[in-house]
Design a protein around this motif. Structure first.
Motif, short mmCIF file in Angstrom:
data_model
loop_
_atom_site.label_atom_id
_atom_site.label_comp_id
_atom_site.label_asym_id
_atom_site.label_seq_id
_atom_site.Cartn_x
_atom_site.Cartn_y
_atom_site.Cartn_z
N SER A 14 17.91 -5.93 7.82
CA SER A 14 17.10 -4.69 8.00
C SER A 14 18.06 -3.71 8.19
CB SER A 14 16.19 -4.86 9.12
OG SER A 14 17.23 -4.93 10.38
N ARG A 15 17.42 -2.41 7.89
CA ARG A 15 18.20 -1.17 7.95
C ARG A 15 18.81 -1.22 9.34
NH1 ARG A 15 17.72 4.38 9.53
NH2 ARG A 15 18.47 5.59 7.87
N GLU A 16 17.83 -1.58 10.51
CA GLU A 16 18.53 -1.64 11.70
C GLU A 16 19.66 -2.34 11.85
OE1 GLU A 16 15.20 -2.16 10.90
OE2 GLU A 16 14.66 0.18 11.36
N HIS A 17 19.68 -3.62 11.53
CA HIS A 17 20.78 -4.48 11.80
C HIS A 17 22.16 -3.87 10.83
CE1 HIS A 17 22.99 -8.00 12.52
NE2 HIS A 17 23.01 -8.30 11.14
N ASN A 72 23.51 -1.22 13.26
CA ASN A 72 24.16 -1.80 14.13
C ASN A 72 25.53 -2.26 13.76
OD1 ASN A 72 22.21 -1.22 16.24
ND2 ASN A 72 21.33 -3.28 15.92
N CYS A 82 18.62 -1.10 2.68
CA CYS A 82 18.44 -2.28 3.42
C CYS A 82 18.94 -3.45 2.25
CB CYS A 82 16.95 -2.56 4.15
SG CYS A 82 15.76 -2.62 2.80
#
Length: 159
Positions: free
Chosen positions: A124-127, A130, A119
């Motif tokens: 964030s990691r999720e962003h 994506n 990250c």
């Protein structure tokens, strides 16, 4: 502006030190800048979103030094650099083939082996994942170097 595949300007290649990024991960064959002579267009290629300042650069396949033959061989792991907010994130990915169709004879799924860092400050990691998916959906098989295969490709993700 969304991601697009394009050749890297000589100024951007130097600014982001793409020769050394490529050489750091690609242990097979010619080093940069001599390796660029192998390609029809003698420039680096990347998937870039100029509006946001993001880019995805494929460094190449990693080498397996523990092969059955006893010699160093290309592995199934591919090194990519995702540049977000002025920082490089290293992704080591593999891809598994999936069932081909008449419309998409090239169908595969990307998997993450590693990600460093996982990250960024305020991202964030999720962003980041994506953003990576966005870029890989445009990158397809070979960025701008093989538009014909890209048009026949369907990409999936296991992350």
């Amino acid at each position: 502006m969304p991601f697009v595949n394009e050749y890297v300007s000589y100024e951007d290649a130097e600014k982001y030190d793409l020769d050394n990024l490529y050489d750091k991960y690609y242990y097979w064959g010619l080093k940069m800048p001599e390796a660029l002579t192998y390609f029809e267009v003698h420039q680096h290629a990347w998937c870039v979103d100029k509006e946001r300042g993001y880019w995805l650069f494929k460094c190449g396949y990693l080498i397996n030094n523990n092969s059955i033959s006893g010699y160093a061989e290309a592995s199934d792991k591919e090194a990519f650099i995702l540049h977000v907010n002025g920082q490089n994130i290293e992704f080591i990915l593999t891809r598994n083939g999936l069932g081909a169709t008449d419309l998409y004879p090239i169908h595969f799924c990307w998997n993450i082996v590693s990600m460093a860092p996982s990250c960024l400050q305020n991202v964030s990691r999720e962003h980041l994942l994506n953003i990576l998916k966005e870029a890989l959906n445009v990158f397809k098989c070979s960025c701008i170097r093989d538009l014909e295969d890209n048009a026949k490709s369907l990409i999936a993700f296991d992350f």
